[in-house]
Motif scaffolding. Sequence first.
Motif, PDB file in Angstrom:
ATOM      1  N   ILE A 236     -59.977  80.897 -28.161  1.00  0.00           N
ATOM      2  CA  ILE A 236     -60.493  80.895 -29.451  1.00  0.00           C
ATOM      3  C   ILE A 236     -60.023  79.463 -30.066  1.00  0.00           C
ATOM      4  O   ILE A 236     -58.896  79.559 -30.401  1.00  0.00           O
ATOM      5  N   ASP A 237     -60.369  78.677 -29.943  1.00  0.00           N
ATOM      6  CA  ASP A 237     -59.845  77.081 -29.977  1.00  0.00           C
ATOM      7  C   ASP A 237     -60.332  76.726 -31.566  1.00  0.00           C
ATOM      8  O   ASP A 237     -61.058  75.963 -31.951  1.00  0.00           O
ATOM      9  N   VAL A 238     -59.565  77.510 -32.471  1.00  0.00           N
ATOM     10  CA  VAL A 238     -59.516  77.285 -34.029  1.00  0.00           C
ATOM     11  C   VAL A 238     -59.353  75.609 -34.275  1.00  0.00           C
ATOM     12  O   VAL A 238     -59.958  75.250 -35.104  1.00  0.00           O
ATOM     13  N   SER A 239     -58.209  75.312 -33.605  1.00  0.00           N
ATOM     14  CA  SER A 239     -57.835  73.850 -34.209  1.00  0.00           C
ATOM     15  C   SER A 239     -57.857  72.849 -33.171  1.00  0.00           C
ATOM     16  O   SER A 239     -56.857  72.572 -32.220  1.00  0.00           O
ATOM     17  N   THR A 240     -59.050  72.130 -33.379  1.00  0.00           N
ATOM     18  CA  THR A 240     -59.452  70.872 -32.646  1.00  0.00           C
ATOM     19  C   THR A 240     -58.921  69.778 -32.941  1.00  0.00           C
ATOM     20  O   THR A 240     -59.388  68.589 -32.359  1.00  0.00           O
ATOM     21  N   THR A 241     -57.870  69.612 -33.575  1.00  0.00           N
ATOM     22  CA  THR A 241     -57.380  68.334 -34.351  1.00  0.00           C
ATOM     23  C   THR A 241     -57.038  67.369 -33.523  1.00  0.00           C
ATOM     24  O   THR A 241     -57.037  66.256 -33.909  1.00  0.00           O
ATOM     25  N   GLU A 242     -56.570  67.789 -32.279  1.00  0.00           N
ATOM     26  CA  GLU A 242     -56.093  66.902 -31.406  1.00  0.00           C
ATOM     27  C   GLU A 242     -57.154  65.734 -31.088  1.00  0.00           C
ATOM     28  O   GLU A 242     -56.623  64.588 -30.450  1.00  0.00           O
ATOM     29  N   PRO A 385     -60.389  85.044 -44.846  1.00  0.00           N
ATOM     30  CA  PRO A 385     -60.189  86.142 -43.928  1.00  0.00           C
ATOM     31  C   PRO A 385     -61.514  86.416 -43.164  1.00  0.00           C
ATOM     32  O   PRO A 385     -61.583  87.073 -41.867  1.00  0.00           O
ATOM     33  N   GLN A 386     -62.849  86.509 -43.796  1.00  0.00           N
ATOM     34  CA  GLN A 386     -63.916  86.681 -43.175  1.00  0.00           C
ATOM     35  C   GLN A 386     -64.321  85.900 -42.218  1.00  0.00           C
ATOM     36  O   GLN A 386     -65.124  85.846 -41.151  1.00  0.00           O
ATOM     37  N   PHE A 387     -64.012  84.484 -42.337  1.00  0.00           N
ATOM     38  CA  PHE A 387     -64.264  83.343 -41.125  1.00  0.00           C
ATOM     39  C   PHE A 387     -63.488  83.830 -39.823  1.00  0.00           C
ATOM     40  O   PHE A 387     -63.909  83.807 -38.867  1.00  0.00           O
ATOM     41  N   ALA A 388     -62.305  84.490 -40.034  1.00  0.00           N
ATOM     42  CA  ALA A 388     -61.519  85.203 -38.931  1.00  0.00           C
ATOM     43  C   ALA A 388     -62.515  86.267 -38.257  1.00  0.00           C
ATOM     44  O   ALA A 388     -62.302  86.275 -37.012  1.00  0.00           O
ATOM     45  N   GLU A 389     -62.939  86.957 -39.265  1.00  0.00           N
ATOM     46  CA  GLU A 389     -63.910  87.976 -38.475  1.00  0.00           C
ATOM     47  C   GLU A 389     -65.066  87.541 -37.755  1.00  0.00           C
ATOM     48  O   GLU A 389     -65.446  88.024 -36.804  1.00  0.00           O
ATOM     49  N   HIS A 390     -65.803  86.360 -38.272  1.00  0.00           N
ATOM     50  CA  HIS A 390     -66.670  85.708 -37.422  1.00  0.00           C
ATOM     51  C   HIS A 390     -66.192  85.273 -36.162  1.00  0.00           C
ATOM     52  O   HIS A 390     -67.024  85.323 -35.076  1.00  0.00           O
ATOM     53  N   LEU A 391     -65.085  84.754 -36.128  1.00  0.00           N
ATOM     54  CA  LEU A 391     -64.422  84.177 -34.714  1.00  0.00           C
ATOM     55  C   LEU A 391     -64.401  85.359 -33.919  1.00  0.00           C
ATOM     56  O   LEU A 391     -64.745  85.168 -32.767  1.00  0.00           O
ATOM     57  N   VAL A 392     -63.716  86.264 -34.249  1.00  0.00           N
ATOM     58  CA  VAL A 392     -63.567  87.496 -33.603  1.00  0.00           C
ATOM     59  C   VAL A 392     -64.830  88.002 -32.861  1.00  0.00           C
ATOM     60  O   VAL A 392     -64.893  88.504 -31.971  1.00  0.00           O
ATOM     61  N   THR A 393     -65.943  88.428 -33.866  1.00  0.00           N
ATOM     62  CA  THR A 393     -67.070  88.926 -33.521  1.00  0.00           C
ATOM     63  C   THR A 393     -67.824  88.071 -32.258  1.00  0.00           C
ATOM     64  O   THR A 393     -68.160  88.578 -31.320  1.00  0.00           O
ATOM     65  N   ASN A 394     -67.656  86.688 -32.541  1.00  0.00           N
ATOM     66  CA  ASN A 394     -68.212  85.686 -31.720  1.00  0.00           C
ATOM     67  C   ASN A 394     -67.589  85.773 -30.230  1.00  0.00           C
ATOM     68  O   ASN A 394     -68.208  85.763 -29.095  1.00  0.00           O
ATOM     69  N   PHE A 395     -66.284  86.060 -30.348  1.00  0.00           N
ATOM     70  CA  PHE A 395     -65.553  86.074 -29.208  1.00  0.00           C
ATOM     71  C   PHE A 395     -65.904  87.192 -28.176  1.00  0.00           C
ATOM     72  O   PHE A 395     -65.774  87.388 -27.162  1.00  0.00           O
ATOM     73  N   LYS A 396     -65.763  88.400 -29.082  1.00  0.00           N
ATOM     74  CA  LYS A 396     -66.350  89.597 -28.274  1.00  0.00           C
ATOM     75  C   LYS A 396     -67.601  89.475 -27.537  1.00  0.00           C
ATOM     76  O   LYS A 396     -67.833  90.070 -26.474  1.00  0.00           O
ATOM     77  N   GLU A 397     -68.527  88.945 -28.193  1.00  0.00           N
ATOM     78  CA  GLU A 397     -69.963  88.581 -27.663  1.00  0.00           C
ATOM     79  C   GLU A 397     -70.000  87.668 -26.516  1.00  0.00           C
ATOM     80  O   GLU A 397     -70.471  88.044 -25.439  1.00  0.00           O
ATOM     81  N   ALA A 398     -69.097  86.602 -26.709  1.00  0.00           N
ATOM     82  CA  ALA A 398     -69.201  85.634 -25.448  1.00  0.00           C
ATOM     83  C   ALA A 398     -68.666  86.523 -24.476  1.00  0.00           C
ATOM     84  O   ALA A 398     -68.837  86.132 -23.117  1.00  0.00           O
TER      85      ALA A 398
END
Length: 402
Positions: A236-242, A385-398
């Motif tokens: 879960i690559d939240v921070s692609t800032t590099e 916090p709801q954005f984190a929930e979206h990330l979690v849901t998408n990760f489980k789907e993936a």
Amino acid sequence: MKTVYVVGTCDTKDSELRYLRDLIRDAGCNVVLVDVSVSEFHSEASDVDVQPAEVARFHPNPPKAEELKDRGKAVAAMSQALVEYIRSRPDVDGIIGAGGSGGTALIAPAMRALPIGVPKVLVSTVASGNVAPYVGPTDISMMYSVTDVSGLNRISRVVLANAAHSIAGMVLNRVGATADERPAIGLTMFGVTTPCVQAVARSLGTDFDCLVFHATGTGGQSFEKLADSGLLVGGIDVSTTEVCDYLLGGVFPCTPDRFGAFARTGLPYVGSCGALDMVNFGAMDAVPNQFRSRRLYVHNPQVTLMRTTPDECIRIGEWIGERLNLCEGPVRFLIPELGVSAIDAPGQPFHDPEANAALFAALERTLRCTDKRQLARVALHINDPQFAEHLVTNFKEALREH
């Protein structure tokens, strides 16, 4: 028996390498002595297990004989061959080497090619300085030789013995990465995306071992190194800032291979735009002159941030999209429309809807969406916090799709 590979140039480090070999063998390990000498006048020794010519045969594109007369080119060629040789060996339970600056540069890439967790010890004359170019994102243990690696003496015997016993101890008492029964996932975090990543880790922590990597260049490399090593089930690559620092000259850059591990492995990948609003420099007086008139923010006395412009955001979005297009496994990339960092929000110093719009449009325009590769806008701030929930849901789907 566990097998330790002892690697070095026997033309100049013969006594030291044999000393290491004998001590490691006495400690209870099988030992393979690999000679990577490049001197054309070096004669092969009968008790060396792997001769230079055998290693050299693994070079994917062997240089011409006349090119090898240049020592620098010969060392570089042998180093590349050693990487492929070590990768081909199924019995590397540990690896140790010893050398000066040339030997260190020759041996270190082969160590970096091994998975995280395989013990790696490198005794070096340059280990007291900046070792980042040698260690990179891996778990190489570097030991300063104190005296030059040039024969055995009262100091080198002690240092080399400590190194030999340390690699033997690591190999014989290795703790596997599977000590935690939960599957491991990697997450990337920056200070300005911390609430998001912490919320994701809390949500998934019961079922997954959440490994958080600080997105400071090396952190992202370590994140992908573990993916390449088979130690992660997804990221879960939240921070692609590099990517910003890589393209615009900041101090925490990724490499051109960013996202490459997920392209190679097909592991589930969920990403976002975390901290794509900034480029990192050192203290304020270290900001390059051409950027002194830009929108700058002092994050702390050692780190100054520069806001990315719309044109720069277009470059960043296109680069990320092109790299993610190489991924054939499940990919989900979520765009937080209301801000990509803690200081990108109304009233905050990096709030810039125009720059964000350019970034989001470039991502949408470049990423080729398929059944497996998807992009979605989410009308939330990245630290909501709801954005984190979206990330979690998408990760489980993936993960299910994978």
